[in-house]
Design an enzyme around this catalytic site. Sequence first.
Site, PDB file in Angstrom:
ATOM      1  N   ASP A  79     -13.447  -1.323  -2.037  1.00 41.65           N
ATOM      2  CA  ASP A  79     -13.196  -2.477  -2.906  1.00 41.65           C
ATOM      3  C   ASP A  79     -14.122  -3.649  -2.618  1.00 41.65           C
ATOM      4  O   ASP A  79     -13.903  -4.748  -3.111  1.00 41.65           O
ATOM      5  CB  ASP A  79     -11.731  -2.910  -2.847  1.00 41.65           C
ATOM      6  CG  ASP A  79     -11.313  -3.498  -1.505  1.00 41.65           C
ATOM      7  OD1 ASP A  79     -11.878  -3.080  -0.481  1.00 41.65           O
ATOM      8  OD2 ASP A  79     -10.413  -4.360  -1.482  1.00 41.65           O
ATOM      9  N   ASP A 117     -17.238  -0.922   1.486  1.00 38.20           N
ATOM     10  CA  ASP A 117     -16.054  -0.073   1.396  1.00 38.20           C
ATOM     11  C   ASP A 117     -15.625   0.034  -0.064  1.00 38.20           C
ATOM     12  O   ASP A 117     -16.310  -0.451  -0.970  1.00 38.20           O
ATOM     13  CB  ASP A 117     -14.934  -0.596   2.298  1.00 38.20           C
ATOM     14  CG  ASP A 117     -14.255  -1.847   1.751  1.00 38.20           C
ATOM     15  OD1 ASP A 117     -14.890  -2.563   0.952  1.00 38.20           O
ATOM     16  OD2 ASP A 117     -13.103  -2.096   2.127  1.00 38.20           O
ATOM     17  N   HIS A 152     -14.608  -6.748   7.775  1.00 39.80           N
ATOM     18  CA  HIS A 152     -14.132  -7.907   7.017  1.00 39.80           C
ATOM     19  C   HIS A 152     -14.761  -9.140   7.673  1.00 39.80           C
ATOM     20  O   HIS A 152     -14.460  -9.458   8.827  1.00 39.80           O
ATOM     21  CB  HIS A 152     -12.611  -8.046   7.124  1.00 39.80           C
ATOM     22  CG  HIS A 152     -11.826  -7.113   6.272  1.00 39.80           C
ATOM     23  ND1 HIS A 152     -11.705  -7.270   4.911  1.00 39.80           N
ATOM     24  CD2 HIS A 152     -11.094  -6.020   6.587  1.00 39.80           C
ATOM     25  CE1 HIS A 152     -10.937  -6.316   4.424  1.00 39.80           C
ATOM     26  NE2 HIS A 152     -10.550  -5.534   5.421  1.00 39.80           N
ATOM     27  N   LYS A 198      -3.338  -6.523  -3.301  1.00 43.23           N
ATOM     28  CA  LYS A 198      -3.626  -7.686  -2.472  1.00 43.23           C
ATOM     29  C   LYS A 198      -3.358  -8.918  -3.330  1.00 43.23           C
ATOM     30  O   LYS A 198      -3.786  -8.966  -4.487  1.00 43.23           O
ATOM     31  CB  LYS A 198      -5.080  -7.679  -1.985  1.00 43.23           C
ATOM     32  CG  LYS A 198      -5.413  -6.525  -1.040  1.00 43.23           C
ATOM     33  CD  LYS A 198      -6.871  -6.534  -0.630  1.00 43.23           C
ATOM     34  CE  LYS A 198      -7.190  -5.361   0.314  1.00 43.23           C
ATOM     35  NZ  LYS A 198      -8.624  -5.318   0.678  1.00 43.23           N
ATOM     36  N   ASP A 233     -14.865  -5.530   0.038  1.00 42.87           N
ATOM     37  CA  ASP A 233     -14.598  -6.685   0.907  1.00 42.87           C
ATOM     38  C   ASP A 233     -14.974  -6.413   2.359  1.00 42.87           C
ATOM     39  O   ASP A 233     -14.788  -7.286   3.212  1.00 42.87           O
ATOM     40  CB  ASP A 233     -13.151  -7.157   0.783  1.00 42.87           C
ATOM     41  CG  ASP A 233     -12.116  -6.108   1.181  1.00 42.87           C
ATOM     42  OD1 ASP A 233     -12.505  -5.025   1.638  1.00 42.87           O
ATOM     43  OD2 ASP A 233     -10.905  -6.388   1.018  1.00 42.87           O
ATOM     44  N   ARG A 234     -15.518  -5.225   2.658  1.00 35.25           N
ATOM     45  CA  ARG A 234     -15.955  -4.927   4.026  1.00 35.25           C
ATOM     46  C   ARG A 234     -17.399  -4.435   3.995  1.00 35.25           C
ATOM     47  O   ARG A 234     -17.790  -3.642   3.144  1.00 35.25           O
ATOM     48  CB  ARG A 234     -15.067  -3.862   4.672  1.00 35.25           C
ATOM     49  CG  ARG A 234     -13.637  -4.357   4.875  1.00 35.25           C
ATOM     50  CD  ARG A 234     -12.865  -3.426   5.795  1.00 35.25           C
ATOM     51  NE  ARG A 234     -12.852  -2.070   5.292  1.00 35.25           N
ATOM     52  CZ  ARG A 234     -13.051  -0.982   6.030  1.00 35.25           C
ATOM     53  NH1 ARG A 234     -13.306  -1.090   7.308  1.00 35.25           N
ATOM     54  NH2 ARG A 234     -12.988   0.204   5.489  1.00 35.25           N
ATOM     55  N   ARG A 249       0.840  -1.208   0.000  1.00 32.63           N
ATOM     56  CA  ARG A 249       0.000   0.000   0.000  1.00 32.63           C
ATOM     57  C   ARG A 249       0.868   1.247   0.000  1.00 32.63           C
ATOM     58  O   ARG A 249       1.887   1.292   0.696  1.00 32.63           O
ATOM     59  CB  ARG A 249      -0.882  -0.005   1.253  1.00 32.63           C
ATOM     60  CG  ARG A 249      -2.044   0.967   1.260  1.00 32.63           C
ATOM     61  CD  ARG A 249      -3.155   0.493   0.346  1.00 32.63           C
ATOM     62  NE  ARG A 249      -3.620  -0.841   0.679  1.00 32.63           N
ATOM     63  CZ  ARG A 249      -4.526  -1.122   1.616  1.00 32.63           C
ATOM     64  NH1 ARG A 249      -5.031  -0.164   2.356  1.00 32.63           N
ATOM     65  NH2 ARG A 249      -4.907  -2.371   1.801  1.00 32.63           N
ATOM     66  N   SER A 274      -8.485  -0.042  -1.269  1.00 31.82           N
ATOM     67  CA  SER A 274      -9.431  -0.421  -0.225  1.00 31.82           C
ATOM     68  C   SER A 274     -10.213   0.790   0.280  1.00 31.82           C
ATOM     69  O   SER A 274     -10.844   1.485  -0.485  1.00 31.82           O
ATOM     70  CB  SER A 274      -8.691  -1.143   0.907  1.00 31.82           C
ATOM     71  OG  SER A 274      -9.583  -1.682   1.839  1.00 31.82           O
ATOM     72  N   HIS A 275     -10.136   1.069   1.596  1.00 33.20           N
ATOM     73  CA  HIS A 275     -10.906   2.146   2.207  1.00 33.20           C
ATOM     74  C   HIS A 275     -10.065   3.396   2.425  1.00 33.20           C
ATOM     75  O   HIS A 275     -10.540   4.358   3.027  1.00 33.20           O
ATOM     76  CB  HIS A 275     -11.437   1.676   3.563  1.00 33.20           C
ATOM     77  CG  HIS A 275     -10.344   1.295   4.512  1.00 33.20           C
ATOM     78  ND1 HIS A 275      -9.700   0.090   4.420  1.00 33.20           N
ATOM     79  CD2 HIS A 275      -9.766   1.964   5.540  1.00 33.20           C
ATOM     80  CE1 HIS A 275      -8.773   0.022   5.370  1.00 33.20           C
ATOM     81  NE2 HIS A 275      -8.787   1.145   6.057  1.00 33.20           N
TER      82      HIS A 275
END
Length: 461
Positions: A242, A240, A327, A116, A244-245, A18, A106-107
């Site tokens: 992407d 979020d 998650h 990832k 995944d949350r 990241r 992501s967020h």
Amino acid sequence: MTETHKFHGTVLREYDIRGIVGKTLTAADARAIGRSFGTVVVRGGGDRVCVGYDGRLSSVELEAALVEGLVSTGLHVERIGLGPTPMLYFAVRDRGASAGVMITGSHNPPDYNGFKMMMGKAPVYGQAILELGEIAAKGDYAVGEGRAEKIDIRDAYVERLLKDYDGARDLTVAWDAGNGAAGEILKRLTARLPGKHILLFEDIDGNFPNHHPDPTMPENLVDLQQAVAEHKCDLGIAFDGDGDRIGAVDAGGRIVWGDQLVAIYASEVLKTHPGGTIIADVKASQTLFDEIERLGGKPLMWKTGHSLLKAKMAETGSPLAGEMSGHIFFADKWYGFDDALYCGIRLVALVAKSDKTLAELRDVLPQVFNTPEVRFQTDEERKFAVVKEVKARLAASGATVNDIDGVRVNTEDGWWLLRASNTQDVLVARCEAFSPEGLERLKALLVEQLGASGISAPADF
């Protein structure tokens, strides 16, 4: 001369890669990641990698550079295109690929991006990520003539998401995609779900013009709460950046936090997995661990981090795991990876076949008084040192401390937690008490420890 590459010191992290685009993360980094990771795949006997990317403005350039690097090692690259991270995870399994890489921030704020990775069905994290840096630093790359092709996995993914829906009545549901990468799949999914569905910000836009796509922050759920009230929804679900949350609100607009969702899911999962191990991270409420035990399951507290929880699930055979951050991982009927769209399907189905509302399912848990995740800004290099300092002072004072991930301190009032984020330059804290007065005492203890390390708490904490 062998071409070498050095990454910025903050980019290779515990469970993903990241950085800030143009500052700590560039297209040259993406190319080097492709060459390094491709080398690991090829030398491990792999030949095919799936690649996806999220809706951030920088993702297209990074994806192209990554693919170039992967192809240079001799790999066949299947480019699944724009979509949520879990669609990439699904593609690797559905296509039988050797590995997968998702370009996503992501967020994090819009100027962040990252990667990832998975090798086979397992996440790539920890030492395996650091080894990519070592390969790049030596220029020790595999070389071959690979190729790339575009693959459309969207219909297969939506079909699989719908397969486990078993709701018994129609519900009215509001969904907030936050202009994140889940938007296109969400439109396809809800078009085929029973009931009425209200979509918010489903158009993918890397500028995130409406609100930031992080459902752990209450201010990012205001639009969803308003939509639930306006349309008299049974519940609301948010994602979020992407996908995944998951975040959720009940019909009254109350936020149902990640650990509360795990407790609700556990009530169903443990019926088919009696005595199963249910895993939650150190930020989760004690009420969750108590509820898992009450339901006949085996609660296990573990480190925060999507890769770390997935690995622990595989090790223990757990059918369900989750984090306070949203998650949530189903191995029951699903593949063990974090997929907010699938979690949304399971939540809607669970409510739709229950004689209780989401609010009633939430209120089974005892009332406690707690903070949400609170983030304290600090330097990237300083955050881990602060936790070590706090831990040392607590050890000297004889406090009761769980140090599996940061410090989780138990007192007569409840507990408080301080840990360093692995994805942002912040310290993350949480407090939970049996009374409002106890909560204030816990917060005061936390603020005192932070102050001793030169960290100021926000005025509203």
